[in-house]
Design an enzyme around this catalytic site. Structure first.
Site, PDB file in Angstrom:
ATOM      1  N   ARG A 261       4.125  -2.952  -9.473  1.00 36.40           N
ATOM      2  CA  ARG A 261       3.434  -3.636 -10.494  1.00 36.40           C
ATOM      3  C   ARG A 261       2.518  -4.403  -9.840  1.00 36.40           C
ATOM      4  NH1 ARG A 261       9.489  -4.831 -13.089  1.00 36.40           N
ATOM      5  NH2 ARG A 261       9.157  -2.935 -11.760  1.00 36.40           N
TER       6      ARG A 261
ATOM      7  N   LYS B  87      15.505  -3.380   0.949  1.00 34.48           N
ATOM      8  CA  LYS B  87      16.238  -2.379   0.510  1.00 34.48           C
ATOM      9  C   LYS B  87      16.958  -2.004   2.121  1.00 34.48           C
ATOM     10  CE  LYS B  87      12.406  -0.189  -1.921  1.00 34.48           C
ATOM     11  NZ  LYS B  87      12.683   0.171  -3.199  1.00 34.48           N
TER      12      LYS B  87
HETATM   13  N1  BES Z   1       9.010   2.009  -4.514  1.00 29.54           N
HETATM   14  C1  BES Z   1      10.173   1.520  -5.358  1.00 29.54           C
HETATM   15  C2  BES Z   1      10.473   2.307  -6.102  1.00 29.54           C
HETATM   16  C3  BES Z   1      11.216   3.666  -5.580  1.00 29.54           C
HETATM   17  C4  BES Z   1      12.375   4.330  -5.235  1.00 29.54           C
HETATM   18  C5  BES Z   1      10.512   4.740  -5.466  1.00 29.54           C
HETATM   19  C6  BES Z   1      13.121   5.420  -5.560  1.00 29.54           C
HETATM   20  C7  BES Z   1      11.306   5.870  -4.940  1.00 29.54           C
HETATM   21  C8  BES Z   1      12.132   6.718  -4.861  1.00 29.54           C
HETATM   22  C9  BES Z   1       9.938   0.217  -5.814  1.00 29.54           C
HETATM   23  O1  BES Z   1       9.318  -0.386  -5.362  1.00 29.54           O
HETATM   24  C10 BES Z   1      11.042  -1.045  -6.225  1.00 29.54           C
HETATM   25  O2  BES Z   1      11.756  -0.816  -5.471  1.00 29.54           O
HETATM   26  N2  BES Z   1      10.839  -0.712  -7.709  1.00 29.54           N
HETATM   27  C11 BES Z   1      12.407  -1.092  -7.427  1.00 29.54           C
HETATM   28  C12 BES Z   1      12.209  -2.884  -9.075  1.00 29.54           C
HETATM   29  C13 BES Z   1      13.060  -3.593  -9.309  1.00 29.54           C
HETATM   30  C14 BES Z   1      13.208  -4.232  -8.068  1.00 29.54           C
HETATM   31  C15 BES Z   1      12.990  -4.685 -10.244  1.00 29.54           C
HETATM   32  C16 BES Z   1      13.879  -0.882  -8.668  1.00 29.54           C
HETATM   33  O3  BES Z   1      13.400   0.744  -9.278  1.00 29.54           O
HETATM   34  O4  BES Z   1      15.002  -0.979  -8.334  1.00 29.54           O
HETATM   35 ZN    ZN Z   2       9.801  -1.791  -4.272  1.00 36.23          ZN
END
Ligand code: BES
Ligand code: ZN
Ligand code: ZN
Length: 501
Positions: A346, A271
């Site tokens: 997930r 990230k």
């Molecule tokens: N923990 C994140 C989701 C999240 C984003 C929580 C903002 C709180 C605030 C999750 O693990 C994630 O990174 N999800 C990705 C999924 C994608 C790669 C399909 C996302 O939402 O970008």
């Molecule tokens: Zn994530």
């Protein structure tokens, strides 16, 4: 904070601050109370008191026991609901903090609403707004004495106000536990440490907890949790909590599951830092909500058999980290093609959901900070909820949305049409762990649904789990979102006739 209920005269309340809520266009009874509470200054004060919501007036009484009286605007009678009561109580807490009051009395307004629910809302709103997280502050810039005592002033001696006050305190303290866990520095909440914190909570509040280590997790073949953990130097844990009272209304358990990613760097699909990775200590907010809910369930001695799981690990780009392209064999035996290591939640939730089958559950609810798309769809005040079709999915959605409105933790449903599952079809494995940009919250839920064969609700709390600025009784940082929602939903399940105002 100590909370009690009294019925002595308003003029005899010996406190630093008396909080007196009044309606827009004061009733005669309210005028009488104001005179009783402040004495002579009432005549002058009245000109400044509108009773409109968020309009509050501080008055210095003469010849009375209370040092100060704050008159809090409730708004018009039609506007007064439990959420309004919580927010008015939060206004009182803010004034108390500003003037450094240590002992506070709150006159419980007489409304059309259920008396127990109103006392509950007053205590909850006041305590939630008084929450501070100062664990890491070594010097107080602006020293404030802590609020020691909250006395509810009720019109008449009734068990309802006392019960409501107790419930409100227990709920607020359980939410505070969840907030503390989210706000805790990631280096103090590794998966192992989180397991220990759960054990301590269980011992304190009277439910049971058992923390599995990496060996046990491997024996159970939880491939999703293990894959996410591969980039970490810390082992994963899987914690099983249980509350099983003799008078349980359900024979098959209700299972709660909380995403326990104690820090989400994204893994190799790293990230960016700003406004993204810098928020990710909150990626265990689902776990925190479930832990807070278990504390409340046990302390309220709710007549339900409840089991809860917290699969926990951090997600890091270590040398041995799982990579895009890896195919992972999950607890269920299904295979998952990993195309983005940041879609890690997930992976471990799927293992927990499939393990839940061994309990033949009446219902499973998972709570997770799962997708950024949920924040885009619903913002920071509302969580997304999704259900499978089994055994009255629509009724479950109605009930959880209702519980959201009553509790103040708002949720709203998203659709789960079959065709969304096409986005997670894989060329090489049973499914893949990402479904593209469109409907990201739903395709994540479709992924989870693959591992479920019982009535199920999925709550994506990515939006409301953590706030960047203060909102009513939710201070910035971890909000403890989900604790009140789960407890309210389960309370209804335990006794469907008991709906509160
Ligand atoms: N923990 C994140 C989701 C999240 C984003 C929580 C903002 C709180 C605030 C999750 O693990 C994630 O990174 N999800 C990705 C999924 C994608 C790669 C399909 C996302 O939402 O970008
Ligand atoms: Zn994530
Ligand atoms: Zn995550």
């Amino acid at each position: 904070m100590k909370v009690s209920v009294t019925t002595i005269g308003l003029s005899e309340l010996d406190v630093d601050l008396l909080l007196l809520p009044v309606r827009q266009e004061l009733t005669d009874v309210e005028r009488g109370m104001l005179a009783d509470a402040v004495g002579a200054p009432a005549a002058q004060a009245e000109a400044d008191i509108s009773g409109a919501f968020n309009r509050n007036v501080l008055v210095y009484p003469t010849g009375k026991q209370a040092r100060r009286v704050a008159v809090l605007g409730l708004g018009t009678p039609a506007e007064i609901d439990l959420e309004r009561v919580r927010r008015v109580a939060a206004n009182g807490a803010r004034i108390a903090a500003e003037i450094g009051a240590e002992t506070i009395a709150f006159h419980v307004p007489d409304t059309e609403l259920d008396a127990e629910a109103v006392s509950h809302a007053v205590v909850e709103g006041f305590m939630l707004a008084s929450y501070r997280f100062d664990r890491y502050k070594t010097s107080e810039e602006d020293p404030k004495p802590e609020i020691q005592r909250l006395v509810l002033h009720a019109a008449q001696q009734d068990r309802a106000s006392r019960r409501g006050a107790d419930r409100g305190r227990i709920l607020a303290e359980s939410v505070a536990s969840a907030r503390d866990l989210v706000n805790l520095s990631p280096d103090e909440k590794t998966a192992t440490q989180l397991g220990r914190l759960i054990e301590r909570s269980a011992k304190k509040y009277g439910y049971t907890a058992s923390v599995w280590d990496r060996e046990l997790i491997a024996e159970e073949k939880m491939g999703g949790l293990l894959a996410v953990n591969r980039g970490s130097t810390e082992p994963p844990t899987f914690t099983v909590m249980e509350w099983q009272p003799e008078n349980a209304a359900n024979d098959r358990p209700i299972v709660l599951i909380g995403k326990g990613v104690v820090f989400d760097t994204g893994g190799l699909s790293l990230k960016p830092t700003k406004d993204s990775m810098d928020q990710m200590k909150s990626d265990m907010a689902g776990a925190a909500a479930v832990i807070g809910a278990m504390e409340a369930i046990a302390r309220l001695e709710m007549p339900l058999h409840v089991v809860a799981f917290v699969p926990a690990t951090d997600n890091r780009p270590g040398e041995n980290a799982y990579v895009p392209g890896d195919v992972v064999r999950m607890h269920s035996g299904a295979t998952v093609e990993v195309l983005n290591t940041d879609a890690e939640g997930r992976m471990l939730l799927a293992d927990a959901l499939s393990y839940a089958k061994t309990y033949k559950p009446k219902l499973v609810i998972d709570v997770a900070t799962l997708t950024g798309a949920a924040v885009i769809a619903l913002g920071n005040d509302v969580a997304a909820v999704m259900a499978n079709d089994r055994n009255g999915g629509r009724e479950r959605l109605d009930a959880i949305e209702e519980a959201g409105r009553r509790s103040g933790d708002l949720v709203h449903r998203l659709p789960m049409f079959d065709f969304y599952a096409e986005q997670i079809k894989s060329d090489v494995a049973d499914i893949k762990n990402v479904g593209g940009r469109e409907a990201g919250t739903i395709t994540a839920a479709k992924f989870l649904e693959h591992f479920v064969d019982y009535p199920w609700l999925h709550i994506d709390i990515a939006g409301p789990s953590m706030l960047g600025s203060n909102r009513d009784y939710r201070p910035k940082g971890g909000t403890g979102f989900g604790v009140r929602l789960l407890v309210e939903y389960l309370r209804e399940l335990a006794d469907p006739r008991r709906r509160q105002g």
